[in-house]
Motif scaffolding. Sequence first.
Motif, PDB file in Angstrom:
ATOM      1  N   THR A 198       3.183   0.270   1.906  1.00 43.63           N
ATOM      2  CA  THR A 198       4.009  -0.891   2.249  1.00 43.63           C
ATOM      3  C   THR A 198       4.157  -1.831   1.064  1.00 43.63           C
ATOM      4  O   THR A 198       3.309  -1.866   0.178  1.00 43.63           O
ATOM      5  CB  THR A 198       3.399  -1.663   3.453  1.00 43.63           C
ATOM      6  N   HIS A 199       5.262  -2.578   1.090  1.00 43.16           N
ATOM      7  CA  HIS A 199       5.448  -3.656   0.118  1.00 43.16           C
ATOM      8  C   HIS A 199       5.074  -4.995   0.743  1.00 43.16           C
ATOM      9  O   HIS A 199       5.144  -6.019   0.089  1.00 43.16           O
ATOM     10  CB  HIS A 199       6.919  -3.715  -0.337  1.00 43.16           C
ATOM     11  N   ASN A 200       4.707  -4.970   2.024  1.00 45.53           N
ATOM     12  CA  ASN A 200       4.434  -6.208   2.747  1.00 45.53           C
ATOM     13  C   ASN A 200       2.926  -6.513   2.688  1.00 45.53           C
ATOM     14  O   ASN A 200       2.125  -5.938   3.435  1.00 45.53           O
ATOM     15  CB  ASN A 200       4.919  -6.044   4.199  1.00 45.53           C
ATOM     16  N   HIS A 201       2.555  -7.425   1.819  1.00 49.26           N
ATOM     17  CA  HIS A 201       1.127  -7.713   1.604  1.00 49.26           C
ATOM     18  C   HIS A 201       0.494  -8.393   2.813  1.00 49.26           C
ATOM     19  O   HIS A 201      -0.698  -8.224   3.065  1.00 49.26           O
ATOM     20  CB  HIS A 201       0.945  -8.551   0.334  1.00 49.26           C
ATOM     21  N   ASP A 202       1.282  -9.165   3.577  1.00 49.11           N
ATOM     22  CA  ASP A 202       0.725  -9.815   4.762  1.00 49.11           C
ATOM     23  C   ASP A 202       0.287  -8.761   5.785  1.00 49.11           C
ATOM     24  O   ASP A 202      -0.802  -8.841   6.344  1.00 49.11           O
ATOM     25  CB  ASP A 202       1.765 -10.738   5.421  1.00 49.11           C
ATOM     26  N   LEU A 203       1.169  -7.780   6.017  1.00 48.71           N
ATOM     27  CA  LEU A 203       0.823  -6.732   6.976  1.00 48.71           C
ATOM     28  C   LEU A 203      -0.322  -5.878   6.427  1.00 48.71           C
ATOM     29  O   LEU A 203      -1.255  -5.533   7.156  1.00 48.71           O
ATOM     30  CB  LEU A 203       2.046  -5.863   7.295  1.00 48.71           C
ATOM     31  N   ALA A 204      -0.261  -5.559   5.137  1.00 53.22           N
ATOM     32  CA  ALA A 204      -1.311  -4.725   4.524  1.00 53.22           C
ATOM     33  C   ALA A 204      -2.686  -5.354   4.747  1.00 53.22           C
ATOM     34  O   ALA A 204      -3.659  -4.663   5.077  1.00 53.22           O
ATOM     35  CB  ALA A 204      -1.037  -4.550   3.038  1.00 53.22           C
ATOM     36  N   SER A 205      -2.750  -6.681   4.610  1.00 52.99           N
ATOM     37  CA  SER A 205      -4.056  -7.353   4.681  1.00 52.99           C
ATOM     38  C   SER A 205      -4.641  -7.323   6.095  1.00 52.99           C
ATOM     39  O   SER A 205      -5.807  -7.636   6.289  1.00 52.99           O
ATOM     40  CB  SER A 205      -3.928  -8.794   4.185  1.00 52.99           C
ATOM     41  N   LYS A 206      -3.835  -6.937   7.098  1.00 49.52           N
ATOM     42  CA  LYS A 206      -4.368  -6.848   8.465  1.00 49.52           C
ATOM     43  C   LYS A 206      -5.098  -5.519   8.707  1.00 49.52           C
ATOM     44  O   LYS A 206      -5.716  -5.345   9.746  1.00 49.52           O
ATOM     45  CB  LYS A 206      -3.232  -6.953   9.479  1.00 49.52           C
ATOM     46  N   LEU A 207      -4.960  -4.563   7.782  1.00 48.98           N
ATOM     47  CA  LEU A 207      -5.618  -3.262   7.978  1.00 48.98           C
ATOM     48  C   LEU A 207      -7.064  -3.331   7.461  1.00 48.98           C
ATOM     49  O   LEU A 207      -7.495  -4.331   6.894  1.00 48.98           O
ATOM     50  CB  LEU A 207      -4.820  -2.163   7.272  1.00 48.98           C
ATOM     51  N   ASP A 208      -7.819  -2.243   7.656  1.00 52.30           N
ATOM     52  CA  ASP A 208      -9.244  -2.264   7.291  1.00 52.30           C
ATOM     53  C   ASP A 208      -9.433  -2.421   5.784  1.00 52.30           C
ATOM     54  O   ASP A 208     -10.403  -3.020   5.333  1.00 52.30           O
ATOM     55  CB  ASP A 208      -9.912  -0.940   7.708  1.00 52.30           C
ATOM     56  N   ARG A 209      -8.518  -1.836   5.013  1.00 54.36           N
ATOM     57  CA  ARG A 209      -8.702  -1.821   3.560  1.00 54.36           C
ATOM     58  C   ARG A 209      -7.326  -1.770   2.899  1.00 54.36           C
ATOM     59  O   ARG A 209      -6.405  -1.132   3.426  1.00 54.36           O
ATOM     60  CB  ARG A 209      -9.476  -0.556   3.191  1.00 54.36           C
ATOM     61  N   VAL A 210      -7.199  -2.448   1.765  1.00 54.93           N
ATOM     62  CA  VAL A 210      -5.948  -2.389   0.998  1.00 54.93           C
ATOM     63  C   VAL A 210      -6.280  -1.796  -0.362  1.00 54.93           C
ATOM     64  O   VAL A 210      -7.210  -2.252  -1.034  1.00 54.93           O
ATOM     65  CB  VAL A 210      -5.356  -3.802   0.779  1.00 54.93           C
ATOM     66  N   MET A 211      -5.547  -0.757  -0.762  1.00 54.56           N
ATOM     67  CA  MET A 211      -5.729  -0.207  -2.105  1.00 54.56           C
ATOM     68  C   MET A 211      -4.422  -0.352  -2.857  1.00 54.56           C
ATOM     69  O   MET A 211      -3.339  -0.134  -2.307  1.00 54.56           O
ATOM     70  CB  MET A 211      -6.163   1.246  -2.041  1.00 54.56           C
ATOM     71  N   THR A 212      -4.521  -0.729  -4.106  1.00 51.38           N
ATOM     72  CA  THR A 212      -3.330  -0.916  -4.928  1.00 51.38           C
ATOM     73  C   THR A 212      -3.178   0.287  -5.841  1.00 51.38           C
ATOM     74  O   THR A 212      -4.146   0.712  -6.481  1.00 51.38           O
ATOM     75  CB  THR A 212      -3.470  -2.197  -5.782  1.00 51.38           C
ATOM     76  N   MET A 213      -1.970   0.821  -5.880  1.00 47.78           N
ATOM     77  CA  MET A 213      -1.715   1.953  -6.767  1.00 47.78           C
ATOM     78  C   MET A 213      -1.209   1.452  -8.097  1.00 47.78           C
ATOM     79  O   MET A 213      -0.269   0.650  -8.141  1.00 47.78           O
ATOM     80  CB  MET A 213      -0.662   2.862  -6.129  1.00 47.78           C
ATOM     81  N   LYS A 214      -1.873   1.894  -9.159  1.00 48.85           N
ATOM     82  CA  LYS A 214      -1.483   1.486 -10.511  1.00 48.85           C
ATOM     83  C   LYS A 214      -1.666   2.678 -11.430  1.00 48.85           C
ATOM     84  O   LYS A 214      -2.738   3.297 -11.420  1.00 48.85           O
ATOM     85  CB  LYS A 214      -2.425   0.375 -10.995  1.00 48.85           C
ATOM     86  N   GLN A 215      -0.670   2.977 -12.198  1.00 47.70           N
ATOM     87  CA  GLN A 215      -0.752   4.046 -13.190  1.00 47.70           C
ATOM     88  C   GLN A 215      -1.366   5.320 -12.605  1.00 47.70           C
ATOM     89  O   GLN A 215      -2.281   5.913 -13.180  1.00 47.70           O
ATOM     90  CB  GLN A 215      -1.539   3.570 -14.401  1.00 47.70           C
ATOM     91  N   GLY A 216      -0.851   5.702 -11.430  1.00 42.32           N
ATOM     92  CA  GLY A 216      -1.248   6.981 -10.849  1.00 42.32           C
ATOM     93  C   GLY A 216      -2.570   6.988 -10.125  1.00 42.32           C
ATOM     94  O   GLY A 216      -3.005   8.016  -9.617  1.00 42.32           O
ATOM     95  N   LYS A 217      -3.233   5.813 -10.077  1.00 46.02           N
ATOM     96  CA  LYS A 217      -4.565   5.777  -9.430  1.00 46.02           C
ATOM     97  C   LYS A 217      -4.581   4.669  -8.375  1.00 46.02           C
ATOM     98  O   LYS A 217      -3.769   3.767  -8.387  1.00 46.02           O
ATOM     99  CB  LYS A 217      -5.644   5.466 -10.465  1.00 46.02           C
ATOM    100  N   LEU A 218      -5.575   4.768  -7.480  1.00 42.09           N
ATOM    101  CA  LEU A 218      -5.778   3.714  -6.488  1.00 42.09           C
ATOM    102  C   LEU A 218      -6.945   2.847  -6.923  1.00 42.09           C
ATOM    103  O   LEU A 218      -7.964   3.357  -7.380  1.00 42.09           O
ATOM    104  CB  LEU A 218      -6.103   4.341  -5.121  1.00 42.09           C
ATOM    105  N   CYS A 219      -6.781   1.517  -6.796  1.00 41.97           N
ATOM    106  CA  CYS A 219      -7.906   0.653  -7.158  1.00 41.97           C
ATOM    107  C   CYS A 219      -8.003  -0.497  -6.157  1.00 41.97           C
ATOM    108  O   CYS A 219      -7.132  -0.690  -5.324  1.00 41.97           O
ATOM    109  CB  CYS A 219      -7.725   0.111  -8.564  1.00 41.97           C
TER     110      CYS A 219
END
Length: 223
Positions: A202-223
């Motif tokens: 998702t591009h929606n950070h408000d909705l993302a933050s309601k889930l158990d965990r948020v991972m950001t994808m950067k340069q082919g990896k999740l962090c």
Amino acid sequence: MSALLEVTELSKSYQTPYSRVSVLESLSFQLRSAEKLAVVGTSGVGKSTLLHCLGLLDRPDSGRIIFQGHDVAELTEDQRVELRHFKVGFIFQFHYLIAELTAVENVMLPLLIRAESRSFAHQQAEKFLEAVNLSHRLSHRPGELSGGEQQRVAIARALVHQPELILADEPTGNLDPETATQVFDLLVTRCHELEAGLVMATHNHDLASKLDRVMTMKQGKLC
Ligand SMILES: Nc1ncnc2c1ncn2[C@@H]1O[C@H](COP(=O)(O)OP(=O)(O)OP(=O)(O)O)[C@@H](O)[C@H]1O
Ligand SMILES: [Mg+2]
């Protein structure tokens, strides 16, 4: 909670006529059973590519995807199809409902593909459409539904076979903020009831933050 998915050093690139585009680069993460994970990251970073690999719609170049303890690379094509049909539910940004079929017929499809009887499929489809508050729209075709209603039909279709993993690719991307929140809440509630794991891009950070965990994808990896 045990691991539903264990992803290790996943790499995926696309060959174009001009160059090779490296998208996933030794990406690793785990999803616990019934865990709800948001994947965020800028456009083009590889979120859809990751979901397609996880849902066995595409194959990585290298790395391992372990689904409930089984390495999916070791499955035959028939077993991959079976795993998709029985254990995975997909929701895309564009609903991909079949225009000629009614809401209830669209939702019956995952069960008919599994050779369930029409009467059982119909009964389950009605039940899951009721769960997304669409009992009054069973006979409408996609063109006769609003965008939010179409996406709720797509959610019912993704859940009707009670999968253990739901992959949602910007499921609310085309909806106004209020409808997006309603559709998101319905999706999460229904996932919770089924005790299904969820990976949602998702591009929606408000909705993302309601889930158990948020991972950001950067340069082919999740962090
Ligand atoms: N079939 C393909 N052939 C070549 N390149 C591709 C192909 N599919 C995707 N790509 C490239 O791979 C990269 C990742 O695409 P992907 O669709 O996974 O990004 P995304 O994070 O889902 O973006 P968005 O947020 O816009 O949906 C992009 O740069 C895209 O151009
Ligand atoms: Mg995408």
